[in-house]
Design a protein around this motif. Structure first.
Motif, PDB file in Angstrom:
ATOM      1  N   ALA A 294      20.712 -74.645   1.668  1.00 23.07           N
ATOM      2  CA  ALA A 294      20.017 -73.926   0.701  1.00 23.07           C
ATOM      3  C   ALA A 294      19.167 -72.755   0.979  1.00 23.07           C
ATOM      4  CB  ALA A 294      19.392 -74.777  -0.438  1.00 23.07           C
ATOM      5  N   GLU A 295      18.745 -72.692   2.315  1.00 27.26           N
ATOM      6  CA  GLU A 295      17.704 -71.847   2.538  1.00 27.26           C
ATOM      7  C   GLU A 295      17.818 -70.439   2.497  1.00 27.26           C
ATOM      8  OE1 GLU A 295      15.207 -70.742   7.002  1.00 27.26           O
ATOM      9  OE2 GLU A 295      16.962 -72.242   6.804  1.00 27.26           O
ATOM     10  N   PRO A 296      19.059 -69.975   2.811  1.00 27.02           N
ATOM     11  CA  PRO A 296      19.281 -68.459   2.378  1.00 27.02           C
ATOM     12  C   PRO A 296      19.129 -68.231   0.860  1.00 27.02           C
ATOM     13  CG  PRO A 296      20.815 -69.058   3.955  1.00 27.02           C
ATOM     14  CD  PRO A 296      20.374 -70.510   3.356  1.00 27.02           C
ATOM     15  N   LEU A 297      19.318 -69.056  -0.011  1.00 28.16           N
ATOM     16  CA  LEU A 297      19.155 -68.813  -1.286  1.00 28.16           C
ATOM     17  C   LEU A 297      17.796 -68.725  -1.599  1.00 28.16           C
ATOM     18  CD1 LEU A 297      21.999 -70.862  -3.211  1.00 28.16           C
ATOM     19  CD2 LEU A 297      21.629 -68.372  -3.389  1.00 28.16           C
ATOM     20  N   HIS A 298      16.773 -69.666  -1.069  1.00 30.60           N
ATOM     21  CA  HIS A 298      15.394 -69.926  -1.199  1.00 30.60           C
ATOM     22  C   HIS A 298      14.668 -68.503  -0.983  1.00 30.60           C
ATOM     23  CE1 HIS A 298      15.001 -73.915  -2.953  1.00 30.60           C
ATOM     24  NE2 HIS A 298      15.674 -74.444  -1.884  1.00 30.60           N
ATOM     25  N   GLU A 299      15.263 -67.999   0.443  1.00 24.46           N
ATOM     26  CA  GLU A 299      14.545 -66.850   0.938  1.00 24.46           C
ATOM     27  C   GLU A 299      14.582 -65.492   0.026  1.00 24.46           C
ATOM     28  OE1 GLU A 299      15.750 -65.207   5.070  1.00 24.46           O
ATOM     29  OE2 GLU A 299      15.265 -67.204   5.442  1.00 24.46           O
ATOM     30  N   THR A 300      16.021 -65.389  -0.440  1.00 21.68           N
ATOM     31  CA  THR A 300      16.301 -64.288  -1.454  1.00 21.68           C
ATOM     32  C   THR A 300      15.738 -64.464  -2.779  1.00 21.68           C
ATOM     33  OG1 THR A 300      18.181 -63.904  -0.408  1.00 21.68           O
ATOM     34  CG2 THR A 300      18.205 -62.862  -2.537  1.00 21.68           C
ATOM     35  N   LEU A 301      15.725 -65.671  -3.079  1.00 26.30           N
ATOM     36  CA  LEU A 301      14.873 -65.874  -4.596  1.00 26.30           C
ATOM     37  C   LEU A 301      13.494 -65.522  -4.544  1.00 26.30           C
ATOM     38  CD1 LEU A 301      16.873 -68.929  -5.758  1.00 26.30           C
ATOM     39  CD2 LEU A 301      16.950 -66.731  -6.935  1.00 26.30           C
ATOM     40  N   ASP A 302      12.843 -65.853  -3.202  1.00 25.44           N
ATOM     41  CA  ASP A 302      11.608 -65.592  -2.918  1.00 25.44           C
ATOM     42  C   ASP A 302      11.258 -64.107  -3.173  1.00 25.44           C
ATOM     43  OD1 ASP A 302      10.412 -67.930  -2.495  1.00 25.44           O
ATOM     44  OD2 ASP A 302      10.597 -67.976  -0.330  1.00 25.44           O
ATOM     45  N   GLY A 303      12.281 -63.147  -2.630  1.00 22.81           N
ATOM     46  CA  GLY A 303      12.009 -61.855  -2.651  1.00 22.81           C
ATOM     47  C   GLY A 303      12.177 -61.378  -4.052  1.00 22.81           C
ATOM     48  N   LEU A 304      13.236 -62.092  -4.823  1.00 22.47           N
ATOM     49  CA  LEU A 304      13.346 -61.639  -6.217  1.00 22.47           C
ATOM     50  C   LEU A 304      12.374 -61.801  -7.107  1.00 22.47           C
ATOM     51  CD1 LEU A 304      17.329 -62.203  -6.428  1.00 22.47           C
ATOM     52  CD2 LEU A 304      16.367 -59.816  -6.513  1.00 22.47           C
ATOM     53  N   ASP A 305      11.843 -63.049  -6.813  1.00 19.58           N
ATOM     54  CA  ASP A 305      10.592 -63.571  -7.628  1.00 19.58           C
ATOM     55  C   ASP A 305       9.544 -62.540  -7.652  1.00 19.58           C
ATOM     56  OD1 ASP A 305      12.007 -65.547  -8.353  1.00 19.58           O
ATOM     57  OD2 ASP A 305      11.078 -67.122  -7.284  1.00 19.58           O
ATOM     58  N   ARG A 306       9.141 -61.740  -6.691  1.00 25.32           N
ATOM     59  CA  ARG A 306       8.241 -60.738  -6.549  1.00 25.32           C
ATOM     60  C   ARG A 306       8.477 -59.577  -7.193  1.00 25.32           C
ATOM     61  NH1 ARG A 306       7.952 -63.204  -1.132  1.00 25.32           N
ATOM     62  NH2 ARG A 306       9.117 -61.587  -0.342  1.00 25.32           N
ATOM     63  N   THR A 307       9.697 -59.189  -7.388  1.00 29.11           N
ATOM     64  CA  THR A 307       9.911 -57.897  -8.024  1.00 29.11           C
ATOM     65  C   THR A 307      10.767 -57.974  -9.338  1.00 29.11           C
ATOM     66  OG1 THR A 307      12.075 -57.865  -6.678  1.00 29.11           O
ATOM     67  CG2 THR A 307      10.029 -56.971  -5.660  1.00 29.11           C
ATOM     68  N   VAL A 308      11.461 -58.841  -9.538  1.00 24.86           N
ATOM     69  CA  VAL A 308      12.293 -58.895 -10.824  1.00 24.86           C
ATOM     70  C   VAL A 308      12.196 -60.121 -11.478  1.00 24.86           C
ATOM     71  CG1 VAL A 308      14.577 -58.353 -11.841  1.00 24.86           C
ATOM     72  CG2 VAL A 308      13.909 -57.340  -9.827  1.00 24.86           C
ATOM     73  N   GLN A 309      11.659 -60.225 -12.673  1.00 25.87           N
ATOM     74  CA  GLN A 309      11.758 -61.539 -13.369  1.00 25.87           C
ATOM     75  C   GLN A 309      12.936 -62.032 -13.738  1.00 25.87           C
ATOM     76  OE1 GLN A 309       9.575 -60.962 -17.272  1.00 25.87           O
ATOM     77  NE2 GLN A 309      10.819 -59.328 -17.749  1.00 25.87           N
ATOM     78  N   ALA A 310      13.068 -63.204 -13.631  1.00 32.15           N
ATOM     79  CA  ALA A 310      14.365 -64.010 -13.856  1.00 32.15           C
ATOM     80  C   ALA A 310      15.118 -63.520 -15.114  1.00 32.15           C
ATOM     81  CB  ALA A 310      14.228 -65.623 -13.935  1.00 32.15           C
ATOM     82  N   SER A 311      14.433 -63.426 -16.095  1.00 29.50           N
ATOM     83  CA  SER A 311      15.413 -62.852 -17.488  1.00 29.50           C
ATOM     84  C   SER A 311      16.059 -61.474 -17.136  1.00 29.50           C
ATOM     85  CB  SER A 311      14.277 -62.843 -18.557  1.00 29.50           C
ATOM     86  OG  SER A 311      13.407 -62.005 -18.306  1.00 29.50           O
ATOM     87  N   ALA A 312      15.492 -60.732 -16.200  1.00 25.06           N
ATOM     88  CA  ALA A 312      16.154 -59.470 -15.766  1.00 25.06           C
ATOM     89  C   ALA A 312      17.192 -59.214 -14.778  1.00 25.06           C
ATOM     90  CB  ALA A 312      15.153 -58.404 -15.736  1.00 25.06           C
ATOM     91  N   ARG A 313      17.839 -60.540 -14.539  1.00 29.00           N
ATOM     92  CA  ARG A 313      18.789 -60.724 -13.388  1.00 29.00           C
ATOM     93  C   ARG A 313      19.963 -60.953 -14.103  1.00 29.00           C
ATOM     94  NH1 ARG A 313      15.374 -64.888  -9.542  1.00 29.00           N
ATOM     95  NH2 ARG A 313      13.147 -63.863  -9.762  1.00 29.00           N
ATOM     96  N   LEU A 314      20.995 -60.215 -13.545  1.00 27.35           N
ATOM     97  CA  LEU A 314      22.452 -60.705 -14.075  1.00 27.35           C
ATOM     98  C   LEU A 314      23.026 -61.050 -12.648  1.00 27.35           C
ATOM     99  CD1 LEU A 314      24.630 -60.902 -16.222  1.00 27.35           C
ATOM    100  CD2 LEU A 314      24.979 -58.548 -16.069  1.00 27.35           C
ATOM    101  N   ASN A 315      23.494 -62.360 -12.935  1.00 24.02           N
ATOM    102  CA  ASN A 315      23.861 -62.829 -11.641  1.00 24.02           C
ATOM    103  C   ASN A 315      25.621 -63.084 -11.589  1.00 24.02           C
ATOM    104  OD1 ASN A 315      21.157 -63.437 -10.713  1.00 24.02           O
ATOM    105  ND2 ASN A 315      21.226 -65.347 -11.706  1.00 24.02           N
ATOM    106  N   PHE A 316      26.153 -62.762 -10.336  1.00 26.62           N
ATOM    107  CA  PHE A 316      27.430 -63.021 -10.194  1.00 26.62           C
ATOM    108  C   PHE A 316      28.017 -63.608  -8.842  1.00 26.62           C
ATOM    109  CE2 PHE A 316      26.639 -58.852  -8.336  1.00 26.62           C
ATOM    110  CZ  PHE A 316      27.576 -58.739  -7.232  1.00 26.62           C
ATOM    111  N   VAL A 317      29.186 -64.216  -8.899  1.00 30.02           N
ATOM    112  CA  VAL A 317      29.580 -64.687  -7.627  1.00 30.02           C
ATOM    113  C   VAL A 317      30.706 -63.808  -7.098  1.00 30.02           C
ATOM    114  CG1 VAL A 317      31.066 -66.465  -6.421  1.00 30.02           C
ATOM    115  CG2 VAL A 317      29.348 -67.083  -8.248  1.00 30.02           C
TER     116      VAL A 317
END
Length: 527
Positions: free
Chosen positions: A287-310
């Motif tokens: 899970a570490e790569p996800l935690h790392e990227t989510l840390d960066g996103l949390d500082r710049t883009v609030q969750a409600s403004a993210r559209l996620n895809f696989v």
């Protein structure tokens, strides 16, 4: 054609359920010509609504030779005749709105096709108003970093036009000359086109190549300030529809997304960094790569403004990973050299790339649990396949599989060129994977998708704050919580103990026994 006025009620963004993306040429053929069309989509709207979709994103519907899946736009104002008429479009919009579904179109502002009336006028006279819409040079200009988007497909970013007697710049294919969005007349054209579609009932736009369009080309007066451009665009379109939604496609690191997210310049960002780190996490079973990227996103883009895809319907773009990290993902998911494209990504479909049906279902569940809104492309709710025997990105672009019939319920045509050979024979063919059989199978991918959307909507996750939890004893598990909810996803092929979840009530689980997640297990738990 009368304009559509009735709009769905309630919050426009973020969606309570999901965003559903449809390629109009590959979803449903209504007239037997082997090509999907707008009446076909209208016919299938009950399927879209049953998934829990709040938004229908239509890939380009504009007239085009479709050399780049419709992004080679010949005319921004009309509907491709193969897809139907403007009246057909209005009926589709009305059908969506009746079901509480909003409609999103692609706003392609980075380039046009060389057949577009603007470019035809420009090549006749480079000094004309339209001539200034594009980037010209008397000789190709070499500039550091100015390279084609598709390595190997194009040898450079300049092409000579005989009629114009000059070279035009194209970051994508040679048949897609770049627009100069720093030109005020181009900006006004973009506003005019978007306004036209808003008046036709459209509720929002996905802005294609949102950041590359802003970058300066190697000539003067071509770089647009992204903050100013999107501030102006937001302001002008809000005058037309105060609830218009803008989603920016942005393949840049999290730190560079702030310019789009700040001051609600756009409502959401279709971000590739989380997508890339998800595949690295799956490859490492950590899970570490996800935690790392989510840390960066949390500082710049609030969750409600993210559209996620696989997976989208292009190559799996791994540009946000280092070369070593890309190689890690390649080793696990490429499936041989045939799976590579452009040296930086993969052209595999989501389900076959996972290799294990359990891993596919876990990743589907994780998409709904991640902070932000989930995007599902047509057919991914079924787990449709791919076909590496066809060239380029079309390998991961099957038609929709509705039934086990000869044309998969997609078409009655005897010869349908968009049907991939693997859809007629193989483990992901029409007989093995189709919506009709999955709709009544409680263990199917389709039913799981519906349940995930229902749980997400019922618990109001779109507007709930999400927390991430590191589990020292279970590094393969990504744990996310919202008030009253805990979600657990095991990225590994080995079991994982989760002591922190003792006593939680199961809502939706697979391979969960109350304290242990089995291989690729997941659990949505009420706390």
């Amino acid at each position: 054609m009368s304009h559509v006025t009735a709009q769905p009620k309630g919050r426009a963004w973020p969606p309570a359920g999901l965003v559903y993306g449809v390629d109009p040429s590959r979803f449903q053929d209504s007239d037997g010509d082997g090509i999907g069309d707008l009446p076909g989509i209208t016919k299938r709207l009950d399927h879209v609504a049953a998934l829990g979709a709040d938004w229908l994103w239509l890939l380009p519907i504009y007239p085009s030779l479709r050399r780049d899946n419709g992004y080679d736009v010949d005319d921004h104002e009309s509907v491709d005749p193969r897809f139907g008429t403007l009246d057909d479009f209005q009926q589709l919009v009305e059908g969506c709105h009746e079901r509480g579904i909003r409609v999103m179109l692609d706003l392609v502002l980075h380039h046009t096709s060389e057949r577009h009336p603007w470019f035809q006028a420009a090549r006749r006279d480079r000094t004309s108003r339209e001539g200034a819409y594009y980037i010209w040079a008397d000789e190709p200009i070499d500039a550091p970093g100015d390279e084609p988007v598709f390595p190997g497909e194009e040898s450079g970013v300049w092409s000579f036009d005989d009629e114009a007697g000059g070279w035009y710049h194209h970051q994508f294919y040679g048949f897609q000359p770049d627009l100069n969005v720093a030109n005020d007349d181009v900006f006004e054209e973009i506003v005019r086109i978007a306004t036209l579609w808003l008046e036709r009932g459209v509720d929002g736009f996905r802005i294609d190549a949102a950041m590359p369009a802003m970058r300066a080309k190697p000539t003067e007066g071509t770089g647009a300030d992204a903050a100013r451009f999107y501030d102006r665009l937001r302001g002008r379109l809000t005058e037309v529809r105060d609830d218009v939604v803008l989603v920016a496609e942005a393949d840049v690191p999290p730190a560079e997304l702030a310019v789009l997210a700040d001051h609600r310049r756009v409502d959401a960002i279709l971000d590739f960094s989380l997508n890339n780190s998800l595949f690295l996490a799956l490859a490492r079973e950590s899970a570490e790569p996800l935690h790392e990227t989510l840390d960066g996103l949390d500082r710049t883009v609030q969750a409600s403004a993210r559209l996620n895809f696989v997976r989208n319907v292009d190559e799996l773009d791994l540009e946000q990973l280092s070369e070593d990290e890309r190689q890690e993902v390649f080793r696990v998911f490429a499936g041989g050299r045939a799976g590579f494209l452009y040296g930086r990504g993969l052209r595999r479909g989501w389900a076959p790339m996972m290799g294990d049906a359990r891993r596919f279902r876990m990743s589907l569940s994780l998409l709904f649990a991640l902070p932000g809104a989930p995007l599902i492309m047509y057919g991914q709710e079924l787990g449709i396949g791919d076909d590496l025997s066809v060239e380029g990105r079309d390998a991961c672009r099957p038609v929709m599989q509705w039934s086990a019939a000869g044309g998969g319920g997609f078409t009655k045509a005897a010869d349908a060129p968009l049907i991939l050979p693997a859809q007629r024979s193989g483990p992901y063919d029409f007989g093995h994977v189709n919506a009709r059989s999955q709709a009544t199978d409680d263990s199917s991918n389709l039913v799981l998708t519906r349940r995930l959307a229902q749980v997400r909507s019922r618990l109001g996750l779109a507007t709930q704050p999400m927390r991430r939890h590191t589990l020292p004893h279970s590094p393969s598990v990504i744990a996310l919580s919202a008030p009253g909810l805990l979600t657990l996803h095991n990225l590994a092929a080995t079991p994982a103990e989760v002591f922190e979840a003792y006593g939680a009530k199961p809502l939706l689980t697979e391979r969960w026994d109350g304290h242990r997640l089995g291989p690729f297990g997941f659990a949505w738990l009420r706390r």
